[in-house]
Write a protein that holds these residues in place. Sequence first.
Motif, PDB file in Angstrom:
ATOM      1  N   ALA A 114       0.816  -1.226   0.000  1.00  0.00           N
ATOM      2  CA  ALA A 114       0.000   0.000   0.000  1.00  0.00           C
ATOM      3  C   ALA A 114       0.847   1.274   0.000  1.00  0.00           C
ATOM      4  O   ALA A 114       0.307   2.386  -0.036  1.00  0.00           O
ATOM      5  N   LYS A 115       2.184   1.100   0.047  1.00  0.00           N
ATOM      6  CA  LYS A 115       3.092   2.255   0.048  1.00  0.00           C
ATOM      7  C   LYS A 115       2.770   3.185  -1.118  1.00  0.00           C
ATOM      8  O   LYS A 115       2.479   2.715  -2.218  1.00  0.00           O
ATOM      9  N   GLU A 116       2.813   4.470  -0.862  1.00  0.00           N
ATOM     10  CA  GLU A 116       2.551   5.479  -1.909  1.00  0.00           C
ATOM     11  C   GLU A 116       1.154   5.390  -2.495  1.00  0.00           C
ATOM     12  O   GLU A 116       0.910   5.778  -3.633  1.00  0.00           O
ATOM     13  N   THR A 117       0.215   4.827  -1.738  1.00  0.00           N
ATOM     14  CA  THR A 117      -1.189   4.890  -2.154  1.00  0.00           C
ATOM     15  C   THR A 117      -1.934   5.610  -1.026  1.00  0.00           C
ATOM     16  O   THR A 117      -1.353   5.908   0.033  1.00  0.00           O
ATOM     17  N   ASP A 118      -3.220   5.850  -1.231  1.00  0.00           N
ATOM     18  CA  ASP A 118      -3.992   6.538  -0.198  1.00  0.00           C
ATOM     19  C   ASP A 118      -4.690   5.568   0.753  1.00  0.00           C
ATOM     20  O   ASP A 118      -5.512   5.987   1.562  1.00  0.00           O
ATOM     21  N   LEU A 119      -4.390   4.284   0.639  1.00  0.00           N
ATOM     22  CA  LEU A 119      -4.976   3.306   1.573  1.00  0.00           C
ATOM     23  C   LEU A 119      -4.055   3.164   2.779  1.00  0.00           C
ATOM     24  O   LEU A 119      -2.858   2.908   2.628  1.00  0.00           O
ATOM     25  N   ARG A 120      -4.644   3.334   3.953  1.00  0.00           N
ATOM     26  CA  ARG A 120      -3.842   3.219   5.176  1.00  0.00           C
ATOM     27  C   ARG A 120      -4.076   1.833   5.788  1.00  0.00           C
ATOM     28  O   ARG A 120      -5.197   1.313   5.737  1.00  0.00           O
ATOM     29  N   ILE A 121      -3.029   1.270   6.347  1.00  0.00           N
ATOM     30  CA  ILE A 121      -3.132  -0.044   6.979  1.00  0.00           C
ATOM     31  C   ILE A 121      -3.002   0.154   8.492  1.00  0.00           C
ATOM     32  O   ILE A 121      -2.136   0.901   8.950  1.00  0.00           O
ATOM     33  N   GLY A 122      -3.874  -0.514   9.245  1.00  0.00           N
ATOM     34  CA  GLY A 122      -3.838  -0.341  10.697  1.00  0.00           C
ATOM     35  C   GLY A 122      -3.863  -1.669  11.437  1.00  0.00           C
ATOM     36  O   GLY A 122      -4.211  -2.715  10.871  1.00  0.00           O
ATOM     37  N   ALA A 123      -3.496  -1.585  12.720  1.00  0.00           N
ATOM     38  CA  ALA A 123      -3.540  -2.758  13.599  1.00  0.00           C
ATOM     39  C   ALA A 123      -4.874  -2.768  14.348  1.00  0.00           C
ATOM     40  O   ALA A 123      -5.509  -1.729  14.519  1.00  0.00           O
ATOM     41  N   GLN A 124      -5.247  -3.949  14.808  1.00  0.00           N
ATOM     42  CA  GLN A 124      -6.532  -4.077  15.520  1.00  0.00           C
ATOM     43  C   GLN A 124      -6.364  -3.940  17.032  1.00  0.00           C
ATOM     44  O   GLN A 124      -7.347  -3.869  17.765  1.00  0.00           O
ATOM     45  N   VAL A 184      -4.073   2.418  14.899  1.00  0.00           N
ATOM     46  CA  VAL A 184      -4.388   1.246  15.731  1.00  0.00           C
ATOM     47  C   VAL A 184      -5.769   1.409  16.379  1.00  0.00           C
ATOM     48  O   VAL A 184      -6.118   2.495  16.838  1.00  0.00           O
ATOM     49  N   ILE A 185      -6.523   0.335  16.357  1.00  0.00           N
ATOM     50  CA  ILE A 185      -7.817   0.319  17.069  1.00  0.00           C
ATOM     51  C   ILE A 185      -7.525   0.004  18.535  1.00  0.00           C
ATOM     52  O   ILE A 185      -6.761  -0.908  18.839  1.00  0.00           O
ATOM     53  N   ILE A 186      -8.145   0.774  19.406  1.00  0.00           N
ATOM     54  CA  ILE A 186      -7.940   0.557  20.845  1.00  0.00           C
ATOM     55  C   ILE A 186      -9.297   0.388  21.531  1.00  0.00           C
ATOM     56  O   ILE A 186     -10.212   1.179  21.316  1.00  0.00           O
ATOM     57  N   GLY A 187      -9.392  -0.654  22.362  1.00  0.00           N
ATOM     58  CA  GLY A 187     -10.591  -0.833  23.189  1.00  0.00           C
ATOM     59  C   GLY A 187     -11.821  -1.280  22.431  1.00  0.00           C
ATOM     60  O   GLY A 187     -12.944  -0.943  22.819  1.00  0.00           O
ATOM     61  N   HIS A 188     -11.624  -2.041  21.345  1.00  0.00           N
ATOM     62  CA  HIS A 188     -12.810  -2.580  20.668  1.00  0.00           C
ATOM     63  C   HIS A 188     -13.617  -3.389  21.688  1.00  0.00           C
ATOM     64  O   HIS A 188     -13.054  -4.036  22.568  1.00  0.00           O
ATOM     65  N   SER A 189     -14.931  -3.403  21.537  1.00  0.00           N
ATOM     66  CA  SER A 189     -15.767  -4.075  22.548  1.00  0.00           C
ATOM     67  C   SER A 189     -15.450  -5.566  22.649  1.00  0.00           C
ATOM     68  O   SER A 189     -15.604  -6.159  23.716  1.00  0.00           O
ATOM     69  N   GLU A 190     -14.995  -6.165  21.535  1.00  0.00           N
ATOM     70  CA  GLU A 190     -14.638  -7.590  21.621  1.00  0.00           C
ATOM     71  C   GLU A 190     -13.417  -7.778  22.516  1.00  0.00           C
ATOM     72  O   GLU A 190     -13.302  -8.758  23.243  1.00  0.00           O
ATOM     73  N   ARG A 191     -12.503  -6.832  22.471  1.00  0.00           N
ATOM     74  CA  ARG A 191     -11.348  -6.923  23.353  1.00  0.00           C
ATOM     75  C   ARG A 191     -11.739  -6.572  24.792  1.00  0.00           C
ATOM     76  O   ARG A 191     -11.229  -7.170  25.733  1.00  0.00           O
ATOM     77  N   ARG A 192     -12.622  -5.612  24.958  1.00  0.00           N
ATOM     78  CA  ARG A 192     -13.067  -5.281  26.317  1.00  0.00           C
ATOM     79  C   ARG A 192     -13.757  -6.492  26.941  1.00  0.00           C
ATOM     80  O   ARG A 192     -13.560  -6.807  28.115  1.00  0.00           O
ATOM     81  N   GLU A 193     -14.552  -7.178  26.123  1.00  0.00           N
ATOM     82  CA  GLU A 193     -15.359  -8.296  26.595  1.00  0.00           C
ATOM     83  C   GLU A 193     -14.531  -9.564  26.817  1.00  0.00           C
ATOM     84  O   GLU A 193     -14.690 -10.248  27.815  1.00  0.00           O
ATOM     85  N   MET A 194     -13.626  -9.862  25.864  1.00  0.00           N
ATOM     86  CA  MET A 194     -12.971 -11.186  25.887  1.00  0.00           C
ATOM     87  C   MET A 194     -11.501 -11.154  26.273  1.00  0.00           C
ATOM     88  O   MET A 194     -10.933 -12.196  26.563  1.00  0.00           O
ATOM     89  N   PHE A 195     -10.863  -9.997  26.221  1.00  0.00           N
ATOM     90  CA  PHE A 195      -9.402  -9.970  26.425  1.00  0.00           C
ATOM     91  C   PHE A 195      -8.969  -8.968  27.491  1.00  0.00           C
ATOM     92  O   PHE A 195      -7.860  -8.449  27.446  1.00  0.00           O
ATOM     93  N   ASN A 196      -9.889  -8.693  28.386  1.00  0.00           N
ATOM     94  CA  ASN A 196      -9.529  -7.900  29.567  1.00  0.00           C
ATOM     95  C   ASN A 196      -9.026  -6.486  29.249  1.00  0.00           C
ATOM     96  O   ASN A 196      -8.156  -5.964  29.938  1.00  0.00           O
ATOM     97  N   ASP A 197      -9.531  -5.907  28.199  1.00  0.00           N
ATOM     98  CA  ASP A 197      -9.203  -4.499  27.945  1.00  0.00           C
ATOM     99  C   ASP A 197     -10.131  -3.640  28.831  1.00  0.00           C
ATOM    100  O   ASP A 197     -11.199  -3.204  28.409  1.00  0.00           O
ATOM    101  N   THR A 198      -9.687  -3.449  30.056  1.00  0.00           N
ATOM    102  CA  THR A 198     -10.448  -2.614  30.991  1.00  0.00           C
ATOM    103  C   THR A 198     -10.287  -1.151  30.578  1.00  0.00           C
ATOM    104  O   THR A 198      -9.402  -0.814  29.777  1.00  0.00           O
ATOM    105  N   ASP A 199     -11.080  -0.282  31.181  1.00  0.00           N
ATOM    106  CA  ASP A 199     -10.933   1.151  30.890  1.00  0.00           C
ATOM    107  C   ASP A 199      -9.512   1.614  31.188  1.00  0.00           C
ATOM    108  O   ASP A 199      -8.951   2.444  30.476  1.00  0.00           O
ATOM    109  N   GLU A 200      -8.935   1.072  32.259  1.00  0.00           N
ATOM    110  CA  GLU A 200      -7.576   1.494  32.640  1.00  0.00           C
ATOM    111  C   GLU A 200      -6.541   1.055  31.584  1.00  0.00           C
ATOM    112  O   GLU A 200      -5.655   1.829  31.214  1.00  0.00           O
TER     113      GLU A 200
END
Length: 251
Positions: A54-64, A91-107
């Motif tokens: 995707a280098k030099e294009t307008d599509l951005r790649i992100g982490a979940q 990067v996506i932070i605090g997706h509800s699936e992570r909050r629910e299943m992977f202990n992504d607490t508010d802290e």
Amino acid sequence: MRTPFIAGNWKMNVTDKEALAFVDAVKDRVPSNEEVESAVCAQALSLKGMTEKAKETDLRIGAQNMHEEDHGAFTGEISAPTLTSIGIDLVIIGHSERREMFNDTDERVNRKLHAALAHGMTPIVCIGEKLEEREASRADEVVRKQLEQALQGVEAEQVKGCVFAYEPVWAIGTGKSSNPEEAGEMARTIRAYIRDQYGHSAAEATRIQYGGSVKPENIAEYLADEDIDGALVGGASIKVDSFLSLLEAAQ
Ligand SMILES: O=C[C@H](O)COP(=O)(O)O
């Protein structure tokens, strides 16, 4: 005027081979960043190959997701320095699936947000109420509390670079999208909170996405709201034609 930002979140549904083929297929067909910003957030293993394509294009790649620490004994985790070293700055932070299943607490969400900002990354911070909270008329209170905790210690200048994705948990992957009026009201609640805490210019700069069963057929209804600046899309972002249709609708 905020540029619409459409981000796909593929979750664990796209193999590396499919991810690379997707980038090849869309990279010359995405709109320019001045019109619509576009991104796809893939499994960690695919990020390097996708970024190279995707280098030099307008599509951005992100982490979940990423870990809040820069390094250490955290088997299986991925750090901000590793992501940025291969050119990932979203990067996506605090997706509800992570909050629910992977202990992504508010802290932890707060610590991850600080780590992302410290490394110059754009965070997409996910917030949103569960069905029982909406039914108990607690949606605003829940979302404000998530915002307050996620943003502890974050400066106004940094808030400007954050993206907030309002994703009512009951609308994710269910086909039951929030009605655009309710989603727009929540986007205004989020912006008002940012204005109260961080001032007018932070509130105006911050982008607020809606997420939850967004499709090419309904995205325009959300984007018609002046406070909804884009979408975080799961299922409908995986197929090339569907993803391009989402971008087209946002133009
Ligand atoms: O991050 C994206 C959301 O979880 C929405 O997923 P969905 O579009 O499949 O409902």
